[in-house]
Design a protein around this motif. Structure first.
Motif, PDB file in Angstrom:
ATOM      1  N   ALA A   7       0.754  -1.359   0.228  1.00 52.26           N
ATOM      2  CA  ALA A   7       0.438  -0.136   0.265  1.00 52.26           C
ATOM      3  C   ALA A   7       1.185   0.842   0.004  1.00 52.26           C
ATOM      4  O   ALA A   7       1.878   1.208   0.172  1.00 52.26           O
ATOM      5  CB  ALA A   7      -0.462   0.007   1.192  1.00 52.26           C
ATOM      6  N   GLN A   8       0.129   2.515  -0.636  1.00 51.69           N
ATOM      7  CA  GLN A   8       0.821   3.691  -0.490  1.00 51.69           C
ATOM      8  C   GLN A   8      -0.213   4.286   0.499  1.00 51.69           C
ATOM      9  O   GLN A   8      -0.858   5.290  -0.704  1.00 51.69           O
ATOM     10  CB  GLN A   8       1.236   4.060  -1.710  1.00 51.69           C
ATOM     11  CG  GLN A   8       2.304   5.267  -1.944  1.00 51.69           C
ATOM     12  CD  GLN A   8       2.997   5.400  -2.984  1.00 51.69           C
ATOM     13  OE1 GLN A   8       4.036   6.780  -3.293  1.00 51.69           O
ATOM     14  NE2 GLN A   8       3.170   5.139  -4.073  1.00 51.69           N
ATOM     15  N   PRO A   9      -0.577   4.805   1.486  1.00 52.41           N
ATOM     16  CA  PRO A   9      -1.695   4.878   1.698  1.00 52.41           C
ATOM     17  C   PRO A   9      -1.176   7.189   1.243  1.00 52.41           C
ATOM     18  O   PRO A   9      -2.812   7.801   1.271  1.00 52.41           O
ATOM     19  CB  PRO A   9      -1.535   5.538   3.125  1.00 52.41           C
ATOM     20  CG  PRO A   9      -0.464   4.413   3.588  1.00 52.41           C
ATOM     21  CD  PRO A   9       0.620   3.688   1.888  1.00 52.41           C
ATOM     22  N   THR A  10      -0.182   7.556   1.932  1.00 52.88           N
ATOM     23  CA  THR A  10       0.077   9.270   0.862  1.00 52.88           C
ATOM     24  C   THR A  10       1.102   8.658  -0.075  1.00 52.88           C
ATOM     25  O   THR A  10       2.392   7.496   0.334  1.00 52.88           O
ATOM     26  CB  THR A  10       0.049  10.086   2.397  1.00 52.88           C
ATOM     27  OG1 THR A  10       1.415   9.372   2.818  1.00 52.88           O
ATOM     28  CG2 THR A  10      -0.959   9.943   2.767  1.00 52.88           C
ATOM     29  N   GLU A  11       1.481  10.039  -0.684  1.00 57.14           N
ATOM     30  CA  GLU A  11       2.312   9.932  -1.893  1.00 57.14           C
ATOM     31  C   GLU A  11       4.431   9.371  -0.998  1.00 57.14           C
ATOM     32  O   GLU A  11       4.632  10.474   0.229  1.00 57.14           O
ATOM     33  CB  GLU A  11       2.637  10.883  -2.320  1.00 57.14           C
ATOM     34  CG  GLU A  11       3.525  11.077  -3.479  1.00 57.14           C
ATOM     35  CD  GLU A  11       3.788  12.053  -4.714  1.00 57.14           C
ATOM     36  OE1 GLU A  11       4.589  11.844  -5.759  1.00 57.14           O
ATOM     37  OE2 GLU A  11       2.540  12.892  -4.258  1.00 57.14           O
ATOM     38  N   GLY A  12       5.298   8.777  -1.403  1.00 54.58           N
ATOM     39  CA  GLY A  12       6.083   8.241  -1.161  1.00 54.58           C
ATOM     40  C   GLY A  12       5.512   7.752   0.395  1.00 54.58           C
ATOM     41  O   GLY A  12       6.827   7.369   1.192  1.00 54.58           O
ATOM     42  N   GLU A  13       5.153   7.158   1.294  1.00 51.68           N
ATOM     43  CA  GLU A  13       4.763   5.828   2.353  1.00 51.68           C
ATOM     44  C   GLU A  13       4.210   5.012   1.892  1.00 51.68           C
ATOM     45  O   GLU A  13       2.657   5.290   1.378  1.00 51.68           O
ATOM     46  CB  GLU A  13       3.685   6.878   3.589  1.00 51.68           C
ATOM     47  CG  GLU A  13       3.843   5.831   4.540  1.00 51.68           C
ATOM     48  CD  GLU A  13       2.105   6.923   5.300  1.00 51.68           C
ATOM     49  OE1 GLU A  13       2.424   6.147   6.778  1.00 51.68           O
ATOM     50  OE2 GLU A  13       1.413   7.101   4.663  1.00 51.68           O
ATOM     51  N   PHE A  14       4.939   4.397   2.259  1.00 50.03           N
ATOM     52  CA  PHE A  14       4.641   2.804   2.115  1.00 50.03           C
ATOM     53  C   PHE A  14       4.559   1.384   2.932  1.00 50.03           C
ATOM     54  O   PHE A  14       5.244   1.273   4.222  1.00 50.03           O
ATOM     55  CB  PHE A  14       5.674   1.663   0.558  1.00 50.03           C
ATOM     56  CG  PHE A  14       5.947   2.990  -0.303  1.00 50.03           C
ATOM     57  CD1 PHE A  14       5.428   2.342  -1.626  1.00 50.03           C
ATOM     58  CD2 PHE A  14       7.148   3.550  -0.450  1.00 50.03           C
ATOM     59  CE1 PHE A  14       5.101   3.003  -2.268  1.00 50.03           C
ATOM     60  CE2 PHE A  14       7.335   4.814  -1.538  1.00 50.03           C
ATOM     61  CZ  PHE A  14       6.647   4.703  -2.860  1.00 50.03           C
ATOM     62  N   LYS A  15       3.880   1.036   2.737  1.00 45.85           N
ATOM     63  CA  LYS A  15       3.173  -0.275   4.449  1.00 45.85           C
ATOM     64  C   LYS A  15       2.582  -1.404   3.503  1.00 45.85           C
ATOM     65  O   LYS A  15       2.453  -1.032   2.162  1.00 45.85           O
ATOM     66  CB  LYS A  15       1.756  -0.240   4.262  1.00 45.85           C
ATOM     67  CG  LYS A  15       1.351   1.381   4.973  1.00 45.85           C
ATOM     68  CD  LYS A  15       2.283   1.471   6.418  1.00 45.85           C
ATOM     69  CE  LYS A  15       2.176   2.646   7.331  1.00 45.85           C
ATOM     70  NZ  LYS A  15       1.731   3.043   8.338  1.00 45.85           N
ATOM     71  N   ALA A  16       2.966  -2.967   3.899  1.00 47.18           N
ATOM     72  CA  ALA A  16       3.049  -3.625   3.533  1.00 47.18           C
ATOM     73  C   ALA A  16       2.293  -4.685   4.060  1.00 47.18           C
ATOM     74  O   ALA A  16       2.222  -4.621   6.129  1.00 47.18           O
ATOM     75  CB  ALA A  16       4.483  -4.858   3.549  1.00 47.18           C
ATOM     76  N   LEU A  24      -4.803  -6.211  10.208  1.00 47.40           N
ATOM     77  CA  LEU A  24      -3.462  -6.589   9.875  1.00 47.40           C
ATOM     78  C   LEU A  24      -2.552  -6.965  10.092  1.00 47.40           C
ATOM     79  O   LEU A  24      -1.467  -6.243  10.681  1.00 47.40           O
ATOM     80  CB  LEU A  24      -3.700  -6.704   8.382  1.00 47.40           C
ATOM     81  CG  LEU A  24      -4.973  -5.668   7.836  1.00 47.40           C
ATOM     82  CD1 LEU A  24      -4.684  -4.840   6.072  1.00 47.40           C
ATOM     83  CD2 LEU A  24      -5.605  -7.202   6.296  1.00 47.40           C
ATOM     84  N   GLU A  25      -1.993  -8.489   9.716  1.00 47.82           N
ATOM     85  CA  GLU A  25      -0.426  -8.153   9.786  1.00 47.82           C
ATOM     86  C   GLU A  25       0.817  -7.775   9.275  1.00 47.82           C
ATOM     87  O   GLU A  25       0.612  -7.600   8.214  1.00 47.82           O
ATOM     88  CB  GLU A  25      -0.198  -9.912   9.605  1.00 47.82           C
ATOM     89  CG  GLU A  25       1.501 -10.107  10.004  1.00 47.82           C
ATOM     90  CD  GLU A  25       1.881 -11.798  10.019  1.00 47.82           C
ATOM     91  OE1 GLU A  25       2.488 -12.420  10.106  1.00 47.82           O
ATOM     92  OE2 GLU A  25       0.638 -12.589   9.593  1.00 47.82           O
ATOM     93  N   THR A  26       1.519  -6.967   9.779  1.00 44.55           N
ATOM     94  CA  THR A  26       1.984  -6.216   8.978  1.00 44.55           C
ATOM     95  C   THR A  26       3.440  -6.745   8.585  1.00 44.55           C
ATOM     96  O   THR A  26       4.032  -7.624   9.148  1.00 44.55           O
ATOM     97  CB  THR A  26       2.010  -4.774   9.599  1.00 44.55           C
ATOM     98  OG1 THR A  26       2.976  -4.611  11.363  1.00 44.55           O
ATOM     99  CG2 THR A  26       1.464  -3.912  10.115  1.00 44.55           C
TER     100      THR A  26
END
Length: 113
Positions: free
Chosen positions: A45-54, A99-101
């Motif tokens: 995921a990229q909730p906001t530009e340049g911020e990434f999550k998995a 969710l598991e991160t």
């Protein structure tokens, strides 16, 4: 003795397969801002530009796979629990666990789990 040895070998193989850590890589440009994509059972995921999550694609409610991504919401269509992609928390549904991160590594133009 043969049966005991066979059972031990089978159990070891099963545990080794289950214990495999998730791994995947994706170009940052392939993850839409404000949304996500699913690659190799990982939600990038990229909730906001340049911020990434998995996150794990496996729904923590009963282990089904999350198959629907709409904007910044991921939904498990087995029991309709929805999760916020900004932090993995439950929005609604019978599920109560987030969710598991996964920890992300910055690999230049890519992000990796």
């Amino acid at each position: 003795m043969f049966l005991l040895g066979s059972a031990t070998t089978l159990a070891g193989a099963y545990l080794a397969a289950c214990g495999k850590e998730a791994s995947a890589s994706i170009a940052k440009t392939e993850i839409p801002v404000g949304s996500a994509v699913i690659i190799d059972k990982i939600i990038f995921a990229q909730p906001t530009e340049g911020e990434f999550k998995a996150y794990s694609q496996t729904c923590p409610h009963q282990g089904s796979l999350i198959t629907e991504i709409e904007g910044d919401v991921a939904t498990c269509t087995s029991h309709y629990t929805s999760y916020k992609l900004s932090d993995g928390s439950v929005i609604e549904g019978p599920g109560t666990k987030p969710l598991e991160t996964f920890e992300l590594r910055d690999a230049g133009d890519n992000v990796e789990v």
